[in-house]
Scaffold this motif. Structure first.
Motif, mmCIF file in Angstrom:
data_model
loop_
_atom_site.group_PDB
_atom_site.id
_atom_site.type_symbol
_atom_site.label_atom_id
_atom_site.label_comp_id
_atom_site.label_asym_id
_atom_site.label_seq_id
_atom_site.Cartn_x
_atom_site.Cartn_y
_atom_site.Cartn_z
ATOM 1 N N SER A 138 0.661 4.679 -2.740
ATOM 2 C CA SER A 138 -0.743 4.736 -3.162
ATOM 3 C C SER A 138 -1.658 5.136 -2.009
ATOM 4 O O SER A 138 -2.757 5.655 -2.232
ATOM 5 N N GLN A 180 -3.919 1.122 -8.874
ATOM 6 C CA GLN A 180 -4.905 0.041 -8.851
ATOM 7 C C GLN A 180 -4.228 -1.320 -8.684
ATOM 8 O O GLN A 180 -4.778 -2.226 -8.030
ATOM 9 N N ILE A 232 -5.725 4.569 -1.398
ATOM 10 C CA ILE A 232 -5.614 3.099 -1.439
ATOM 11 C C ILE A 232 -5.297 2.613 -0.017
ATOM 12 O O ILE A 232 -4.511 3.234 0.691
ATOM 13 N N ARG A 241 -3.568 -1.561 -5.087
ATOM 14 C CA ARG A 241 -4.815 -1.888 -4.378
ATOM 15 C C ARG A 241 -5.089 -3.401 -4.436
ATOM 16 O O ARG A 241 -5.449 -4.022 -3.435
ATOM 17 N N GLY A 261 0.783 -1.234 0.000
ATOM 18 C CA GLY A 261 0.000 0.000 0.000
ATOM 19 C C GLY A 261 0.812 1.279 0.000
ATOM 20 O O GLY A 261 0.244 2.377 -0.055
#
Length: 295
Positions: free
Chosen positions: A20, A205, A25, A208, A17
């Motif tokens: 982000s 993404q 996120i 994530r 993580g």
């Protein structure tokens, strides 16, 4: 009122993580209980005396006064009001991605709470604002884990939930040999996003997905869970590759860990140096083990 106060704030490592997290996120973060900062205070009539101890205590010399000046500014009181003797003992290296600055900010916030300058309900936000001195823009993830002392699923300006795990992976962190400068790494990622927003969003993404996969793996006590965790760590590591934060010493250290049997490796923290996380199926050799810190 008591005339003495003490507290402890742990260092941290991040499973997934990083970076982000600044853009919403989630991040999965854990305390590292073998590395911490300990603060002891004794009230007295004298101007505040500072005593620094431990393997990395002296590295805090300038930082402590800078943080205190910021705290005085935020709460509108003079540093001359602070009296007595303050001792700080630290086993957390500064600038290595282990959360030394957050631990310092949390410990000083708790102490200022004891003195009556900061309400307990303010601790998180107050400490996070102090940490902006180091990072320019603190996500608050390091502050959250230093305050809680437990593994967390953290979302900026959102949830901070205890992270449950059903099994204990064999994982370690180890130093790449190069200090990481968080603000430089953060700026490098921001520059990539400014130049190519579509690519930046895609990497976020992917991070994530790595976070969700890692959390599922930890909640699933089965042989397949380790395979999921390997995929999650490697995917998060690929995000660092795409951000350009694995070059030089980190890349060499990551390769050394893989050559010696690590099944998954990624930077933990801001990247560009500092520490990396490694996952193993069996205990590493004694020569390798002496370079590793158990998570």
């Amino acid at each position: 009122m008591s005339t003495s106060f003490s507290c402890k704030a742990f260092g941290k490592w991040i499973l997934a993580g990083e970076h982000s997290v600044l853009r919403g996120i989630p991040a999965l973060v854990f305390p590292i209980r073998s590395r911490f900062l300990e603060l002891d205070y004794q009230a007295g009539p004298q101007a505040l005396e500072l005593h620094l101890e431990g393997d990395h205590g002296q590295e805090l010399q300038l930082l402590v006064w800078g943080v205190l000046e910021k705290a005085c500014e935020m709460k509108k009181f003079s540093r001359n009001e602070l009296k007595g003797s303050l001792s700080i003992k630290s086993s957390l290296p500064v600038g290595a991605g282990m959360g030394a600055s957050a631990a310092l900010c949390v410990a000083l916030t708790r102490w200022l709470g004891f003195l009556g300058y900061v309400e307990e309900s303010e601790f998180y936000e107050f400490a996070r604002n102090l940490e902006n001195l180091f990072h320019g823009e603190s996500s608050g993830v390091d502050i959250a884990v230093a305050l809680s002392g437990t593994g967390l699923r953290f979302v900026r300006d959102g949830e901070r939930k205890d992270l449950e795990t059903q099994w204990k992976p064999r994982w370690y962190i180890s130093y790449t040999g190069k200090r990481g400068v968080t603000v430089d790494a953060v700026n490098k990622v921001k520059e990539l996003i400014a130049k190519d927003p579509t690519r930046g969003h895609r990497i976020d993404q992917e991070m994530r997905e790595a976070v969700e996969l890692a959390q599922k793996a930890l909640l699933w006590n089965s042989p397949e869970a380790q395979a999921q965790l390997i995929d999650a760590i490697n995917q998060a590591g690929q995000c660092f590759e795409q951000w350009g934060l694995n070059e030089g010493a980190p890349a060499k250290h990551i390769q050394w860990l893989r050559d010696n049997g690590a099944i998954a490796v990624k930077p933990t923290g801001s990247g560009g140096g500092g520490y990396v996380l490694s996952l193993w199926t069996s205990e590493p050799s004694p020569e390798v083990l002496k370079e590793l810190i158990p998570c």
